[in-house]
Design an enzyme around this catalytic site. Structure first.
Site, PDB file in Angstrom:
ATOM      1  N   HIS A 121       0.823  -1.210   0.000  1.00 41.88           N
ATOM      2  CA  HIS A 121       0.000   0.000   0.000  1.00 41.88           C
ATOM      3  C   HIS A 121       0.857   1.261   0.000  1.00 41.88           C
ATOM      4  CE1 HIS A 121       1.077  -0.535   4.229  1.00 41.88           C
ATOM      5  NE2 HIS A 121       0.810   0.751   4.424  1.00 41.88           N
ATOM      6  N   ASP A 123       0.324   5.017   1.950  1.00 42.45           N
ATOM      7  CA  ASP A 123      -0.447   5.322   3.157  1.00 42.45           C
ATOM      8  C   ASP A 123      -1.745   6.085   2.852  1.00 42.45           C
ATOM      9  OD1 ASP A 123       1.151   3.956   4.974  1.00 42.45           O
ATOM     10  OD2 ASP A 123       2.652   5.536   4.906  1.00 42.45           O
ATOM     11  N   HIS A 271       4.522   0.212  -0.327  1.00 46.63           N
ATOM     12  CA  HIS A 271       5.392  -0.557   0.555  1.00 46.63           C
ATOM     13  C   HIS A 271       4.602  -1.693   1.197  1.00 46.63           C
ATOM     14  CE1 HIS A 271       3.481   2.438   3.174  1.00 46.63           C
ATOM     15  NE2 HIS A 271       3.669   1.602   4.177  1.00 46.63           N
ATOM     16  N   ARG A 288       5.899   6.100  13.182  1.00 49.58           N
ATOM     17  CA  ARG A 288       5.787   6.739  11.863  1.00 49.58           C
ATOM     18  C   ARG A 288       5.146   8.123  11.950  1.00 49.58           C
ATOM     19  NH1 ARG A 288       1.859   3.744   7.993  1.00 49.58           N
ATOM     20  NH2 ARG A 288       0.439   5.373   8.654  1.00 49.58           N
TER      21      ARG A 288
HETATM   22  C1  SIN Z   1       3.990   0.844   7.457  1.00 46.10           C
HETATM   23  O1  SIN Z   1       3.153   0.279   6.765  1.00 46.10           O
HETATM   24  O2  SIN Z   1       4.117   2.070   7.458  1.00 46.10           O
HETATM   25  C2  SIN Z   1       4.899   0.014   8.345  1.00 46.10           C
HETATM   26  C3  SIN Z   1       5.959  -0.694   7.616  1.00 46.10           C
HETATM   27  C4  SIN Z   1       6.660  -1.693   8.486  1.00 46.10           C
HETATM   28  O3  SIN Z   1       6.125  -2.108   9.534  1.00 46.10           O
HETATM   29  O4  SIN Z   1       7.744  -2.120   8.129  1.00 46.10           O
END
Ligand code: SIN
Length: 315
Positions: A121, A123, A271, A288
């Site tokens: 995805h 974000d 990602h 994050r």
């Molecule tokens: C995310 O989706 O922002 C997290 C990525 C992760 O946990 O490596």
């Protein structure tokens, strides 16, 4: 159209940082910047250039605390609420906790492997103005496993045949904040989602507002269908595009160490968070921050349209 090849986009060599590419198409490590301190204008500019070129950049061994994480983010843009639906950690409205077991309260146990692109995805693309940038900081990292994946959607666009590029250039997709249909959710999740329902129609090919690149804007976790196609046509085309976008040559797999910080361009990559961590005891904790984004614009100059929900605000 700007080329999606990182080398072709490169500007003058940076003078205050060192940029070390990690693959041909995506990802670079940046050395020489101490993120615990306010950064000079030139360094910020050089970081921005490397970020636009490589789509995801990594700063190793920074060990920022929450305060320093927020201070660094604010030098690059305007933070949003930690997570538009799931909130933030106590005392820091800008920070969202990426805790290992955060999904337990949301989803009931599901089959292990759903589709190869499940979990990929950008974000919150259900919003009309999805976050432009995500800045993720590793604090507790398992000794092995727990790697994150990113893929370059501008190179993926370039990798399609000219005929298919021409076809997808004119398409739009429906992005909705909801779990994949194979997954059953908890009551807690449904309550949180109910107060923040979100859906938007975005171009399938987005023109990047800073680089001018054409990008396949196809976030699998949110993109439900292609507007104007029959359900089967939409499903087959999306699956073809997702399968194509996560080809190994467009992707990067990053092995975290505690203190690392990753910063990626949600307008040009998707990602995928790791799932292997659930097979071992070791904990994993990251934090994050996302920076406010603009409304995507398609190849035809037409902006996205909101179907449900408010835009994400800066805080
Ligand atoms: C995310 O989706 O922002 C997290 C990525 C992760 O946990 O490596």
């Amino acid at each position: 159209m700007a080329s999606a090849t990182p080398e072709a986009n490169s500007t003058a060599s940076p003078e205050t940082i060192e940029v070390k590419p990690l693959t041909i198409h995506i990802g670079a490590e940046i050395d020489g910047a101490d993120l615990t301190q306010p950064l000079p204008e030139q360094t910020l500019r050089e970081i921005r250039d490397a970020f636009l070129q490589w789509k995801v950049v990594f700063f190793k061994g920074q060990d920022l605390d929450h305060e320093q994480h927020v201070d660094f983010a604010r030098q690059l843009g305007e933070p949003t609420i930690g997570h538009a639906v799931f909130g933030h950690i106590d005392g820091y409205p800008e920070i969202y906790s990426i805790a290992k077991h955060r999904w337990d309260a949301r989803y009931k146990p599901a089959p292990k492997l759903i589709k190869p692109w499940t979990g990929w995805h950008a974000d919150i693309t259900a919003a009309i103005n999805p976050p432009a940038v995500s800045i993720l900081r590793g604090v507790e990292i398992p000794p092995y496993g727990g790697d994150t994946f990113w893929t370059n959607l501008a190179v993926a666009y370039d990798g399609l045949s000219e005929t298919l590029r021409g076809f997808v250039d004119g398409l739009r997709g429906l992005h909705v904040f909801e779990p994949p249909k194979e997954i059953e959710t908890t009551e807690e999740y449904e309550e949180q989602r109910e107060v923040r329902r979100m859906a938007s129609e975005h171009p399938i090919v987005r023109v990047h507002p800073e680089t001018g690149e054409r990008v396949l804007y196809i976030s699998p976790s949110y993109l439900r269908s292609i507007v104007g196609l029959a359900p089967r046509e939409s499903e087959q085309l999306l699956e073809l595009l997702w399968e194509h976008a996560i080809r190994p040559e467009y992707t990067l797999r990053y092995k975290w160490e505690p203190g690392d910080l990753a910063m990626w361009d949600n307008r040009a990559v998707i990602h995928c968070a790791p799932r292997d961590i659930f097979e071992v005891e070791a904990d994993r904790q990251l934090y994050r921050i996302t920076l406010i984004g603009d409304v995507p614009v398609g190849v035809d100059g037409k902006p996205s349209t909101s179907i449900e929900g408010d835009p994400i605000a800066a805080i």
